[in-house]
Enzyme design. Structure first.
Site, short mmCIF file in Angstrom:
data_model
loop_
_atom_site.label_atom_id
_atom_site.label_comp_id
_atom_site.label_asym_id
_atom_site.label_seq_id
_atom_site.Cartn_x
_atom_site.Cartn_y
_atom_site.Cartn_z
N PHE A 112 -7.60 17.59 73.31
CA PHE A 112 -8.60 17.36 72.24
C PHE A 112 -9.29 18.65 71.82
O PHE A 112 -9.89 18.71 70.75
CB PHE A 112 -9.59 16.28 72.67
N LYS A 113 -9.22 19.70 72.63
CA LYS A 113 -9.83 20.97 72.27
C LYS A 113 -9.32 21.50 70.92
O LYS A 113 -10.03 22.23 70.23
CB LYS A 113 -9.56 22.03 73.34
#
Ligand SMILES: *Cc1c(COP(=O)(O)O)cnc(C)c1O
Length: 498
Positions: A112-113
């Site tokens: 998700f970064k």
């Protein structure tokens, strides 16, 4: 929109300056002086918009010193068909009538970064242009695995910026390590550190606050900045997907206009769940925030007792991106919860530094308890959840998302609250193949993590994420190593600063 320090120790700055600086040079974190809002009407209308259009609406409220054309340009560069090969960018998948999974891992590195780190470099380049600075920016990153690769991908070959990533040796998976060590780009450096993530993060934070060292580095034509979630430019893009998720639920008739939702967030540094909180302050109808932890449950205990205490054993778990005891963004949240009381924040963070713990006052504790719930998940429960969800829904969870799902289920069991709940899915299951395969099949004898990837593929039929294919054939391009007290001299060596 101006940004102020959580410790009232710095002049207010613009959004571009906050992003350029990364964190407050004198210690503390930048937060918006006030949170902008959307009307109910504006939120409902988002159900007709694309992710990019929603992104524009959110960013223009916070980045008031960027022109509209600049904001459109950075959104186009970050969220497109090359970087995310899904039209929704962050699709919402239904498990059952009240459980939805928000897939935040369709970006290039499968974590998700990417949601923030695909856009941050572009925001930063514009910020540097606005500042008129002639210094080369050096991004320092401490990573528990996922931020490192996402930052390297976001920043590689970006002009005027160099990136140095520090990761705990033995604290990341083989796949994560291979992802980082094979990174191309002339401006990328990766260093493995003898120590855990907190050691890396503390050393890097100390360097940001080291006035003499920063002066020395400046004299050599460099300036440090941060791509960790202490940088406001990391947080603001994360607000977008909460509005997008709500819009998709409206569009797909999972909820009705105005209906409240819960969010369950597998939490480490408290950035993702803080973005959800800011979304709610902007008007997103949220009932409860479920802060999901693994065995490193310092946040669960804090939400229960009001005492934040890091004097405890550090556990290495199968959800390593959440193996964190010092959740940096909690400072921002407490600043909001105390109505911007910098004196309290200073006191608590001084206690934390000196004794490894602090205790908040009753009023603040009560205020937090109204909206935040802490839950935690053991290693066995993480595995059981992966297996159950696979058997029941034919859906494969990664270990971090499984913590989010299990924590939500515990909350549901305790409260009976049937509110539609979004569980953030923070990594693609192939990023943690061994643990996922073991959850599904029991002990895995195979040692080669890349073979395990194929085995998981055979079992689940889920397509292997493009960012994780063929990693073992790629050339290893980085081999630096140091211990955490040696991080500063490592930087000197890399930058050739004497
Ligand atoms: C970074 C990360 C988290 C924790 O997110 P925070 O914003 O630091 O709370 C959870 N899961 C995965 C897979 C991550 O990479």
């Amino acid at each position: 929109m101006k940004y102020i320090s959580t410790r009232a120790n710095y002049d207010e700055v613009s959004a571009a300056e906050a992003i350029h600086l990364g964190m407050v040079p004198t210690g503390g974190l930048f937060v918006p002086e006030s949170v902008p809002t959307f009307s109910e009407e504006e939120i409902y209308q988002m159900s007709e918009l694309s992710y990019q259009e929603i992104a524009f609406k959110v960013l223009e409220k916070f980045l008031t010193d960027y022109s509209q054309a600049e904001i459109r340009e950075v959104i186009e560069a970050a969220y497109n068909e090359n970087s995310f090969n899904k039209e929704d960018i962050a699709p919402v998948v239904k498990l059952n009538d009240n459980t939805y999974i928000l897939e935040l891992w369709h970006g290039p590195t499968a974590a998700f970064k990417d949601m923030a780190l695909q856009i941050l470099p572009h925001l930063l380049v514009k910020a540097i242009e606005k500042s008129g600075s002639d210094k080369e920016i050096v991004i320092l990153v401490a990573t528990s695995g996922d931020t490192g690769k996402a930052a390297l991908e976001g920043f590689k070959d970006v002009d005027g910026i160099k990136i140095i990533v520090f990761y705990p040796n033995d604290g990341v998976s083989k796949v994560q390590e291979a992802q980082m060590l094979t990174t191309e780009g002339d401006n990328t450096v990766v260093v493995s550190v003898e120590g855990n993530f907190d050691d890396c993060q503390s050393a890097v934070k100390e360097i940001f606050g080291d006035v003499d060292f920063n002066k020395l580095v400046n004299q050599n034509g460099y300036q440090f900045s941060s791509a960790n979630s202490i940088n406001w430019g990391r947080l603001v893009p994360q607000i977008i997907y909460y509005f997008a998720a709500y819009a998709y639920l409206l569009r797909d008739k999972g909820i009705e206009a105005g209906e409240k939702i819960n969010v369950s967030v597998p939490t480490g540094n408290f950035g993702n769940i803080l973005a959800a909180y800011y979304a709610s302050q902007m008007g997103l109808p949220v009932n409860k925030f479920i802060c999901a932890s693994n065995t490193n449950k310092v946040l669960t205990d804090f939400l229960k007792t009001g005492v934040y205490d890091i004097n405890r054993d550090f556990h290495k778990t199968i959800s390593p991106s959440m193996d964190i005891l010092i959740s940096s963004n909690l400072e921002r949240f407490l600043f909001e919860m105390t109505d911007h009381n910098a004196e309290k924040i200073k006191g608590w963070y001084n206690d934390l530094k000196e004794t490894g713990k602090f205790e908040i006052d009753e009023a603040t504790k009560a205020k937090i308890k109204e909206i935040f719930v802490g839950q935690w998940t053991t290693e066995e429960e993480t595995q059981e959840t992966i297996k159950q969800v696979f058997e029941e829904y034919d859906y494969t969870l990664d270990t971090h998302t499984a913590v989010g799902v299990d924590s939500y289920r515990k909350y549901l069991e305790e409260t009976g609250d049937k509110t539609v709940t979004i569980v953030d899915s923070t990594a693609n299951p192939y990023k943690f193949s061994k643990a996922v395969l073991e959850a599904l099949e029991g002990e895995v004898a195979e040692e080669n993590e890349f073979k395990i990837l194929d085995n998981l593929n055979q079992l689940t039929g889920l397509e292997i994420h493009r960012g994780l294919k063929g990693l073992e054939e790629k050339e290893i391009r980085h081999d630096r190593n140091c211990d955490s007290i040696g991080i500063k001299s490592e930087i000197k060596d890399i930058l050739n600063v004497k």
